[in-house]
Write an enzyme that holds these catalytic residues in place. Structure first.
Site, mmCIF file in Angstrom:
data_model
loop_
_atom_site.group_PDB
_atom_site.id
_atom_site.type_symbol
_atom_site.label_atom_id
_atom_site.label_comp_id
_atom_site.label_asym_id
_atom_site.label_seq_id
_atom_site.Cartn_x
_atom_site.Cartn_y
_atom_site.Cartn_z
ATOM 1 N N SER A 156 0.831 -1.203 0.000
ATOM 2 C CA SER A 156 0.000 0.000 0.000
ATOM 3 C C SER A 156 0.869 1.258 0.000
ATOM 4 O O SER A 156 1.647 1.471 -0.929
ATOM 5 C CB SER A 156 -0.968 -0.055 1.181
ATOM 6 N N ASP A 250 -10.108 -3.984 -4.924
ATOM 7 C CA ASP A 250 -9.314 -2.944 -4.285
ATOM 8 C C ASP A 250 -9.405 -1.671 -5.120
ATOM 9 O O ASP A 250 -9.129 -1.704 -6.323
ATOM 10 C CB ASP A 250 -7.853 -3.408 -4.195
ATOM 11 N N HIS A 280 -8.096 -5.020 -0.523
ATOM 12 C CA HIS A 280 -6.876 -4.340 -0.125
ATOM 13 C C HIS A 280 -6.457 -4.802 1.276
ATOM 14 O O HIS A 280 -7.280 -4.938 2.174
ATOM 15 C CB HIS A 280 -7.105 -2.828 -0.107
#
Length: 312
Positions: A156, A250, A280
Site C-alpha cells: 500500500s 481494491d 486491499h
C-alpha cells in the site's frame, strides 16, 4: 470472479467496529480506532531472531526492525516499508508479513518505522526511506547482509515508498535486485476506474483514500510529483525488476496494474499478479484469509528468484 467467502467473513468481523467518519477524522483518532485490530491476525512464521535498532534519520532517530532467517549468511537484504495510508501502522502491525518474507525468501528483512503524516507530511517518509537505504548499503556486512543483493518491498503506502525509492536509487546509479510492490499507491493525482468500482464496501474506501492523500500532502506537496506519485515519472527505463500484487476488489487495483504496464513498456521485467476475490490489505490478514498465506509464498518465491537463490 466473486468475493472470497473468507473475505466476506473478515468484512463482517470488521463491521463490528464503528466505521470511520472521514469528514471529521483526525490522524490521532484514526490510529486509536484501528489499534488492536492486528490481534485478529496470524503472527507469521518463526524467525531465527529479530532485533530492533535505531539509526540517524533526517528527522531524528529512525527505528528499524531486523528479521533473520535460520540460514547461513551473508544474507540477501529486503528493505520493507509498511502500509497504513502514510498516516498509521508501524513495525508491529506488519510484523507477520516481515516474518514470513524473511523465512520463506531466506532474506534478512529490515522493516522501517518511517515518520507519519500529517505530523510529518510528504516528503518526510521519502527522506526516511532514503536514509534507511543509505544505511543498509553502508552497514550490510555489519548486520550479516550482502550489499550486492538488496530488494525493496512494501504494501500500500509502503509499496509507494518502495517504488519511489527504486526510482531514486536508479538516479544515484545504485543497483537493486528487485522491487516487491503489494497493492501499491502509485498515483495520488488521479483516481482510476477501480476507485468507482471498488471504493465502497470492500474495506478500503475511496473516501478513506482521499483523506489519506490529504493528510500526506498537507504540507503543500504536489500530487503530480513522482516522489508522491511514482506512476507520474517521465522515465521507467532501467528500474529494478518488479513483482506487483494487486487485489481484485481494491480501489488501488488499477493504478498498481498501470505501474506494472509502465515498467513493461520501458523494458523492465515486471510480474503482475491480480489476486482474485481479494480486498486491499489481504496479505496482512493471515489466519482469517487463506489466500494471504498463498500470496506470501508467491512473493517470497519472487524474491528468491530475484536474489538467485533457492530454498535450502
Amino acid at each position: 470472479m466473486t468475493l472470497d467467502p473468507h473475505v466476506e467473513g473478515m468484512l463482517k468481523a470488521l463491521a463490528a467496529y464503528a466505521a470511520p467518519d472521514f469528514s471529521t477524522m483526525t490522524a490521532t483518532g484514526y490510529r486509536a480506532g484501528i489499534a488492536g485490530r492486528d490481534g485478529l491476525l496470524g503472527p507469521g512464521d518463526t524467525v531465527a531472531r529479530s532485533e530492533d535498532r535505531e539509526i540517524a534519520g533526517p528527522g531524528g532517530p529512525l527505528k528499524l526492525r531486523l528479521y533473520y532467517p535460520d540460514v547461513p549468511g551473508p544474507l540477501p537484504l529486503t528493505l520493507f516499508f509498511h502500509g497504513g495510508g502514510f498516516v498509521a501502522c508501524g513495525l508491529d502491525t506488519h510484523d507477520n508479513i516481515c516474518r514470513c518474507l524473511a523465512v520463506r525468501a531466506q532474506t534478512l528483512v529490515v522493516s522501517v518505522d518511517y515518520r507519519l503524516a500529517p505530523e510529518a507530511p510528504f516528503p518526510a517518509a521519502v527522506h526516511d526511506a532514503m536514509a534507511a537505504l543509505e544505511w543498509l548499503r553502508a552497514h550490510a556486512g555489519e548486520i550479516g547482509g550482502d550489499a550486492q543483493r538488496i530488494a525493496l518491498a512494501g504494501d500500500s503506502a509502503g509499496g509507494n515508498l518502495a517504488a519511489v525509492l527504486a526510482q531514486q536509487a536508479r538516479a544515484r546509479g545504485w543497483s537493486l535486485q528487485h522491487q516487491l510492490l503489494m497493492y501499491p499507491v502509485t498515483d495520488l493525482a488521479e483516481e482510476s476506474a477501480s476507485y468507482a468500482a471498488c471504493g465502497q464496501g470492500y474495506f478500503l474506501t475511496a473516501e478513506g483514500l482521499r483523506w489519506f492523500r490529504a493528510q500526506y500532502l498537507s504540507g503543500g506537496g504536489d500530487a503530480t510529483d513522482p516522489r508522491a506519485s511514482p506512476l507520474r515519472a517521465k522515465d521507467f527505463g532501467g528500474l529494478a525488476p518488479a513483482t506487483i500484487v494487486t487485489a481484485e476488489y481494491d480501489p488501488l487495483r488499477d493504478e498498481g496494474e498501470a505501474y506494472a504496464l509502465s515498467l513493461r513498456l520501458a523494458g523492465v521485467p515486471a510480474v503482475l499478479q491480480r489476486w482474485p476475490g481479494q480486498i486491499h490489505g489481504f496479505i496482512s490478514m493471515l489466519g482469517p484469509i487463506p489466500a494471504a498465506d498463498a500470496a506470501l509464498d508467491f512473493a517470497a518465491a519472487e524474491l528468491r528468484r530475484a536474489f538467485g537463490s533457492q530454498a535450502r
